[in-house]
Design a protein around this motif. Structure first.
Motif, PDB file in Angstrom:
ATOM      1  N   GLY A  17       0.789  -1.225   0.000  1.00 25.68           N
ATOM      2  CA  GLY A  17       0.000   0.000   0.000  1.00 25.68           C
ATOM      3  C   GLY A  17       0.816   1.268   0.000  1.00 25.68           C
ATOM      4  O   GLY A  17       0.265   2.368  -0.085  1.00 25.68           O
ATOM      5  N   TRP A 194      -1.551   6.175   9.405  1.00 28.80           N
ATOM      6  CA  TRP A 194      -1.770   5.619   8.066  1.00 28.80           C
ATOM      7  C   TRP A 194      -1.226   4.198   7.910  1.00 28.80           C
ATOM      8  O   TRP A 194      -0.294   3.957   7.132  1.00 28.80           O
ATOM      9  CB  TRP A 194      -1.150   6.518   6.989  1.00 28.80           C
ATOM     10  N   ASP A 196      -2.373   1.737   6.295  1.00 29.28           N
ATOM     11  CA  ASP A 196      -2.510   1.234   4.918  1.00 29.28           C
ATOM     12  C   ASP A 196      -2.030   2.251   3.879  1.00 29.28           C
ATOM     13  O   ASP A 196      -2.339   2.131   2.697  1.00 29.28           O
ATOM     14  CB  ASP A 196      -3.953   0.814   4.634  1.00 29.28           C
ATOM     15  N   HIS A 197      -1.332   3.303   4.360  1.00 27.01           N
ATOM     16  CA  HIS A 197      -0.571   4.206   3.497  1.00 27.01           C
ATOM     17  C   HIS A 197      -1.444   4.972   2.505  1.00 27.01           C
ATOM     18  O   HIS A 197      -2.565   5.326   2.819  1.00 27.01           O
ATOM     19  CB  HIS A 197       0.550   3.424   2.799  1.00 27.01           C
ATOM     20  N   ARG A 199      -3.001   4.154  -0.159  1.00 29.00           N
ATOM     21  CA  ARG A 199      -4.270   3.503  -0.518  1.00 29.00           C
ATOM     22  C   ARG A 199      -5.370   3.897   0.471  1.00 29.00           C
ATOM     23  O   ARG A 199      -6.503   4.180   0.082  1.00 29.00           O
ATOM     24  CB  ARG A 199      -4.064   1.987  -0.519  1.00 29.00           C
ATOM     25  N   GLU A 200      -5.029   3.926   1.757  1.00 35.42           N
ATOM     26  CA  GLU A 200      -5.997   4.295   2.786  1.00 35.42           C
ATOM     27  C   GLU A 200      -6.399   5.762   2.655  1.00 35.42           C
ATOM     28  O   GLU A 200      -7.570   6.119   2.813  1.00 35.42           O
ATOM     29  CB  GLU A 200      -5.405   4.027   4.175  1.00 35.42           C
ATOM     30  N   ASN A 203      -8.854   6.137  -0.214  1.00 35.46           N
ATOM     31  CA  ASN A 203     -10.177   5.626   0.146  1.00 35.46           C
ATOM     32  C   ASN A 203     -10.886   6.547   1.127  1.00 35.46           C
ATOM     33  O   ASN A 203     -12.117   6.703   1.076  1.00 35.46           O
ATOM     34  CB  ASN A 203     -10.054   4.216   0.730  1.00 35.46           C
ATOM     35  N   LEU A 204     -10.118   7.175   2.025  1.00 34.78           N
ATOM     36  CA  LEU A 204     -10.715   8.126   2.966  1.00 34.78           C
ATOM     37  C   LEU A 204     -11.286   9.323   2.212  1.00 34.78           C
ATOM     38  O   LEU A 204     -12.414   9.756   2.479  1.00 34.78           O
ATOM     39  CB  LEU A 204      -9.662   8.591   3.975  1.00 34.78           C
ATOM     40  N   ARG A 207     -14.464   8.314   0.438  1.00 43.23           N
ATOM     41  CA  ARG A 207     -15.587   8.137   1.369  1.00 43.23           C
ATOM     42  C   ARG A 207     -16.153   9.488   1.816  1.00 43.23           C
ATOM     43  O   ARG A 207     -17.379   9.674   1.886  1.00 43.23           O
ATOM     44  CB  ARG A 207     -15.115   7.323   2.574  1.00 43.23           C
TER      45      ARG A 207
END
Length: 211
Positions: A17, A194, A196-197, A199-200, A203-204, A207
């Protein structure tokens, strides 16, 4: 840029990630091979039974099916997550790197390796070598050049710029509504670890734009 201008294999080391695949694509884009094929191999998609045909290709009744090495001819082959390669695939990749050629399944004539190989691997890959899950010889053939991709928590000062980038990207690509991150929100996210770095983070942002 220095790495991109070489033809040697590159091992990109980092946590899943963290953007190792993006770095590999960036190396290709900066290289003299930039206008030539870029082929991505997800290591987990290979099994002991299909690895030979998938990697080396096949010849049946005069019909030639190109494998990953041949599809990346003159360009770049990215092996995504080396520790996910099954043992048969590891042996085949190591053999091709050492011999600089291969023979398609069912064929007789050797085919010269003309692709540059980039591979991503987890930062704890040495544990996989010690346990026998990852062949030391394979890593030795790939780590002529190495790049360590740092986790997002190590460059937290870039978080506001990444937030802005993904807001613009998702608005353009997915038609989401624009929202602005306040300074307080940016500071909060700079201090988030972080796990999941990048990628997270992406996605945040998606969202928050959706909701």
């Amino acid at each position: 840029q220095q790495v991109a201008n070489r033809d040697s294999p590159v091992l990109l080391i980092g946590e899943p990630g963290s953007g190792r695949g993006a770095f590999a694509r960036y190396i290709h884009a900066l290289s003299p091979r930039a206008d030539l094929p870029l082929v991505n191999l997800v290591a987990a998609s290979l099994t002991d039974s299909n690895a030979e045909e998938q990697l080396l290709g096949s010849e049946r009744g005069g019909n030639v099916h190109s494998g990953y090495f041949e599809r990346a001819k003159n360009g770049t082959l990215i092996i995504d997550e080396l520790t996910d390669l099954c043992d048969q695939a590891q042996k085949l990749v190591m053999s091709v790197l050492e011999q600089r050629e291969f023979i398609r399944s069912g064929g007789n004539e050797p085919v010269r390796l003309q692709a540059r190989i980039l591979a991503t691997v987890r930062d704890n890959y040495k544990n996989a070598i010690e346990s026998g899950a990852l062949r030391r010889g394979l890593v030795s053939n790939l780590n002529t050049l190495t790049l360590t991709v740092p986790p997002l928590r190590d460059y937290a000062e870039d978080v506001p710029e990444l937030l802005s980038y993904y807001v613009d990207k998702l608005i353009d690509s997915e038609g989401l509504s624009f929202r602005r991150f306040s300074v307080a929100a940016q500071n909060r996210l700079r201090n988030y670890p972080w796990p999941d770095h990048v990628r997270e983070l992406q996605n945040l942002v998606r969202r928050l734009l959706l909701t």
